[in-house]
Design an enzyme around this catalytic site. Structure first.
Site, mmCIF file in Angstrom:
data_model
loop_
_atom_site.group_PDB
_atom_site.id
_atom_site.type_symbol
_atom_site.label_atom_id
_atom_site.label_comp_id
_atom_site.label_asym_id
_atom_site.label_seq_id
_atom_site.Cartn_x
_atom_site.Cartn_y
_atom_site.Cartn_z
ATOM 1 N N GLU A 1 -5.183 3.051 3.021
ATOM 2 C CA GLU A 1 -4.521 1.895 2.413
ATOM 3 C C GLU A 1 -3.397 2.379 1.502
ATOM 4 O O GLU A 1 -3.629 2.632 0.309
ATOM 5 C CB GLU A 1 -5.521 1.088 1.587
ATOM 6 C CG GLU A 1 -6.637 0.480 2.392
ATOM 7 C CD GLU A 1 -7.123 -0.822 1.764
ATOM 8 O OE1 GLU A 1 -7.078 -1.837 2.467
ATOM 9 O OE2 GLU A 1 -7.508 -0.826 0.592
ATOM 10 N N HIS B 1 -11.323 1.739 -3.836
ATOM 11 C CA HIS B 1 -10.188 0.838 -3.595
ATOM 12 C C HIS B 1 -9.134 1.064 -4.683
ATOM 13 O O HIS B 1 -9.478 1.310 -5.842
ATOM 14 C CB HIS B 1 -10.659 -0.616 -3.603
ATOM 15 C CG HIS B 1 -9.626 -1.563 -3.095
ATOM 16 N ND1 HIS B 1 -8.553 -1.965 -3.867
ATOM 17 C CD2 HIS B 1 -9.458 -2.148 -1.888
ATOM 18 C CE1 HIS B 1 -7.783 -2.769 -3.151
ATOM 19 N NE2 HIS B 1 -8.314 -2.903 -1.942
HETATM 20 C C1 PEP Z 1 -6.654 -4.563 0.219
HETATM 21 O O1 PEP Z 1 -6.338 -4.787 -0.952
HETATM 22 O O2 PEP Z 1 -7.645 -3.870 0.522
HETATM 23 C C2 PEP Z 1 -5.831 -5.141 1.260
HETATM 24 C C3 PEP Z 1 -5.925 -4.658 2.476
HETATM 25 O O3 PEP Z 1 -5.029 -6.178 0.855
HETATM 26 P P1 PEP Z 1 -3.910 -6.942 1.700
HETATM 27 O O4 PEP Z 1 -4.408 -7.115 3.110
HETATM 28 O O5 PEP Z 1 -3.760 -8.233 0.996
HETATM 29 O O6 PEP Z 1 -2.709 -6.074 1.648
#
Ligand code: PEP
Length: 266
Positions: free
Chosen positions: A169, A97
């Site tokens: 992400e 992450h």
């Molecule tokens: C994350 O940090 O994995 C994430 C998806 O956060 P958010 O949905 O708050 O952007």
């Protein structure tokens, strides 16, 4: 979405909610979320809550994930919890992450060791990859995804890769804390391109079968209003949700969107 690959909605609670608050949130989610055999709902609470929640959850509805663990199974590593200690508690482990890469300086080698440790202990990695704002502006998105995927998977076999989950992400699209309503999100084309790059990289390393079996998720400021449209993106198998997963209306709305999508496709 691909019917072979079960849709997955993951809630990453990060460093929010103590054990009793976590238990209450699961209780609320249990009331709102129906058993959907076609949608896998995974919750990643604080490490402390994993044991009590593993007893509390309805396993037909929810699975648990660890947010992190240490890559060495046992030893003089004060303060660490290993994947081997989590074996009986979780199905999944979030690895790589951006919070860990950026705030705890986890490098590519450590992510690789963690992926191998999780797999060795029968915990399925949810590997997070994605570029920062600076890397995006420099046109380095593809290279960053390539490097993060290729190094993370270096010590696992093609067969092991098949059941893995990779979450795209983009760091610039993640909300901080609970501010999930006001943040930039990538265009569907950008997400589609990242999904294709991830599968392409997996294919180059481990062949077509691994590339078509892995599940690819999107994460970054997802909420109940954006979930349905995001799930329309070709090749996307689900969502990783941060801030909105702490709000039971939002999170159950996201699960509902996934279920509606599945029903339409059935
Ligand atoms: C994350 O940090 O994995 C994430 C998806 O956060 P958010 O949905 O708050 O952007």
């Amino acid at each position: 979405m691909n019917t072979q690959r079960k849709t997955m909605i993951v809630g990453n609670w990060k460093e929010h909610l103590n054990v009793s608050q976590s238990s209450l949130l699961i209780h609320r989610l249990h009331e709102r979320i129906k058993t959907h055999r076609s949608v896998e709902v995974v919750l990643a609470p604080t490490m402390l809550a994993l044991q009590p929640l593993s007893v509390q959850i309805d396993r037909r509805k929810f699975r648990l994930a660890a947010q992190n663990a240490y890559h060495i199974d046992e030893g003089a590593f004060t303060g660490e919890v290993s994947f081997s200690m989590l074996q009986d508690l979780v199905h999944y482990g979030i690895i790589g992450h951006s919070d860990r890469r950026n705030k705890f300086n986890e490098n590519l080698d450590e992510v690789c060791s963690k992926v191998a440790a999780a797999v060795r202990n029968n915990i399925m990695p949810i590997l997070c990859v994605g570029e920062s704002q600076t890397e995006k502006l420099a046109g380095e998105t593809n290279r960053v995804i390539h490097d993060q995927v290729v190094t993370a998977l270096a010590n696992v076999t093609a067969k092991e890769v098949q059941s893995m989950v990779i979450a795209y992400e983009p760091v610039w699209a993640l909300s901080s804390g609970t501010d999930f309503m006001h943040h930039a999100t990538p265009k569907p084309d950008e997400i589609l391109s990242a999904i294709n790059i991830i599968r392409h990289n997996v294919k180059e390393l481990y062949g077509v079968s691994a590339a078509s079996s892995i599940r690819v998720l999107y994460g970054g400021s997802v909420n109940a209003s954006s979930a349905y449209d995001l799930l329309n993106i070709k090749g996307l198998d689900g969502l990783l949700v941060g801030g909105a997963s702490l709000n039971y209306h939002e999170f159950s709305g996201i699960v509902d969107a996934a279920f509606r999508k599945q029903q339409e496709e059935a």
